[in-house]
Design a protein around this motif. Structure first.
Motif, PDB file in Angstrom:
ATOM      1  N   LYS A  99      14.947 -17.979 -18.727  1.00 56.32           N
ATOM      2  CA  LYS A  99      15.016 -17.927 -17.438  1.00 56.32           C
ATOM      3  C   LYS A  99      14.185 -16.484 -17.239  1.00 56.32           C
ATOM      4  CE  LYS A  99      17.598 -21.374 -15.890  1.00 56.32           C
ATOM      5  NZ  LYS A  99      17.226 -22.344 -14.947  1.00 56.32           N
TER       6      LYS A  99
ATOM      7  N   THR B 105      16.121 -25.355 -11.631  1.00 52.43           N
ATOM      8  CA  THR B 105      16.742 -26.703 -12.305  1.00 52.43           C
ATOM      9  C   THR B 105      18.055 -26.137 -13.054  1.00 52.43           C
ATOM     10  OG1 THR B 105      15.705 -26.414 -14.324  1.00 52.43           O
ATOM     11  CG2 THR B 105      14.791 -28.040 -12.670  1.00 52.43           C
ATOM     12  N   ASN B 106      19.086 -27.084 -12.776  1.00 55.14           N
ATOM     13  CA  ASN B 106      20.408 -26.787 -13.316  1.00 55.14           C
ATOM     14  C   ASN B 106      21.184 -27.934 -13.957  1.00 55.14           C
ATOM     15  OD1 ASN B 106      22.946 -25.693 -14.316  1.00 55.14           O
ATOM     16  ND2 ASN B 106      23.328 -24.665 -12.298  1.00 55.14           N
TER      17      ASN B 106
ATOM     18  N   ASN C 282      23.764 -28.602 -14.629  1.00 55.07           N
ATOM     19  CA  ASN C 282      25.472 -28.882 -14.401  1.00 55.07           C
ATOM     20  C   ASN C 282      25.403 -28.918 -12.636  1.00 55.07           C
ATOM     21  OD1 ASN C 282      26.271 -28.481 -16.837  1.00 55.07           O
ATOM     22  ND2 ASN C 282      26.245 -26.035 -16.698  1.00 55.07           N
ATOM     23  N   ASN C 283      24.128 -28.906 -12.005  1.00 49.44           N
ATOM     24  CA  ASN C 283      24.477 -28.955 -10.562  1.00 49.44           C
ATOM     25  C   ASN C 283      23.072 -30.158 -10.219  1.00 49.44           C
ATOM     26  OD1 ASN C 283      24.561 -28.644  -7.880  1.00 49.44           O
ATOM     27  ND2 ASN C 283      24.141 -26.268  -8.026  1.00 49.44           N
TER      28      ASN C 283
ATOM     29  N   ASN D  95      20.852 -21.411  -6.085  1.00 47.36           N
ATOM     30  CA  ASN D  95      21.748 -20.285  -5.851  1.00 47.36           C
ATOM     31  C   ASN D  95      21.190 -19.238  -5.032  1.00 47.36           C
ATOM     32  OD1 ASN D  95      20.060 -18.897  -7.651  1.00 47.36           O
ATOM     33  ND2 ASN D  95      20.974 -19.833  -9.593  1.00 47.36           N
TER      34      ASN D  95
END
Length: 341
Positions: A7, A46-47, A49-50, A124
């Motif tokens: 990241k 991007t995630n 888990n979400n 987030n």
């Protein structure tokens, strides 16, 4: 809010893409910088888990790809302008409008704003801060090279109106900050019309004030308005949030009023009284939903939840106080400027 190495690498690429774009001496180089910036920001969003973050990144990519393709098409037309000018004498104006429209779409200015609140809702707080601040630098700098005065005046009015009325019925803090950002885009475009130095002052102060608010929201994992009533039993944190929000709204005599005051004075001197009247009136509406966020801070007695957050309360109070000092310092700066002028 800490980043892993991958990241962090994407973040450095994001910064370098913006620097390439604003330092380029050709439109093709500026377009390449914008593409580097886009392709490095999507992995940050991007995630796995979400699902909301994945959806937001897809929305952002499709919108930015549309804006980039429009900009590239405009640049190609600009390179062949001598040919088109022979058949269409107004081709210069049309190409400038296309370039301006693509850059306004990239920054999320009204009426090209429809993607902005939806994308913010899935991010987030760190990515939201980047989208509200850093991602606007390159489009603002590029639009300063070829802006159309009448179009920019229309965009300023639309942005302050949409940013004000759009946030009235929102309960999501991320959408509230998104509409607040749209409102500030209008003010920053007006500052850009006055001069680039004023734009840099406005953008810097806006970034600092947004950072202080987002730092608090991120620390307490707050995403909705009803969570504000269970913020904390710390009066200092509530006071810092109240000061930062009112300063972001441009309420005198806080620091956030300083760049707006200079914009107001400059536009009045250039006989744009109608424009500044609309901007000031719409900003009063944004102050309403800022006050709604800080409602529990103004109450002398209110119910509070007594559970403890897993945070170092003393360090958090210390950081919040440092960030809020910038807002409180506006009292002294504006008083000093009154004495000078």
């Amino acid at each position: 809010m800490f980043l892993n190495p991958s990241k962090f690498l994407f973040l450095m690429t994001l910064i370098s893409g913006t620097l390439v774009s604003i330092s380029s001496n050709s439109w093709m180089g500026a377009w390449m910088g914008l593409e580097i910036n886009l392709l490095s920001f999507v992995p940050l969003m991007t995630n796995s888990n979400n699902l909301m973050a994945t959806e937001a990144s897809l929305k952002y990519f499709l919108t930015q790809a549309l804006a980039s393709s429009t900009l590239l098409f405009s640049v190609i037309l600009l390179s062949q302008n001598n040919f088109f000018a022979f058949f269409f004498p107004e081709s210069d104006c049309i190409i400038n409008l296309m370039i301006n429209s693509s850059l306004l779409l990239k920054m999320g200015a009204a009426p090209f704003h429809f993607w902005f609140p939806g994308v913010m809702e899935g991010l987030n707080w760190l990515n939201s801060f980047l989208l509200m601040t850093w991602q606007k630098i390159a489009p603002f700098m590029l639009i300063s090279y070829c802006w159309e005065k009448n179009m920019i005046f229309f965009i300023v009015i639309m942005s302050v109106m949409v940013g004000s009325f759009g946030g009235l019925n929102q309960t999501s803090l991320r959408k509230l900050m998104a509409y607040s950002s749209i409102n500030h885009i209008g003010w920053m475009l007006a500052a850009l019309i006055v001069g680039e130095n004023l734009f840099f002052i406005y953008f810097t102060l806006y970034s600092i004030l947004s950072l202080s608010i987002i730092f608090l929201f991120s620390s307490f994992k707050m995403f909705h308005l009803n969570q504000m009533f269970s913020l904390s039993n710390s009066s200092l944190i509530k006071f810092c949030l109240m000061i930062s929000l009112l300063s972001l709204g441009g309420l005198p005599p806080f620091l956030g009023f300083l760049p707006k005051w200079i914009v107001i004075q400059s536009l009045v001197e250039s006989n744009n009284v109608f424009l500044i009247s609309i901007m000031v009136t719409m900003t009063l509406i944004t102050l309403y939903f800022y006050l709604r966020i800080t409602y529990s801070s103004f109450m002398m007695a209110n119910s509070e939840l007594k559970w403890n957050f897993n945070l170092n309360q003393n360090n958090l109070n210390y950081y919040m106080l440092i960030l809020s000092i910038f807002s409180i310092a506006g009292l002294f700066l504006i008083t000093l400027m009154f004495n000078i002028f």
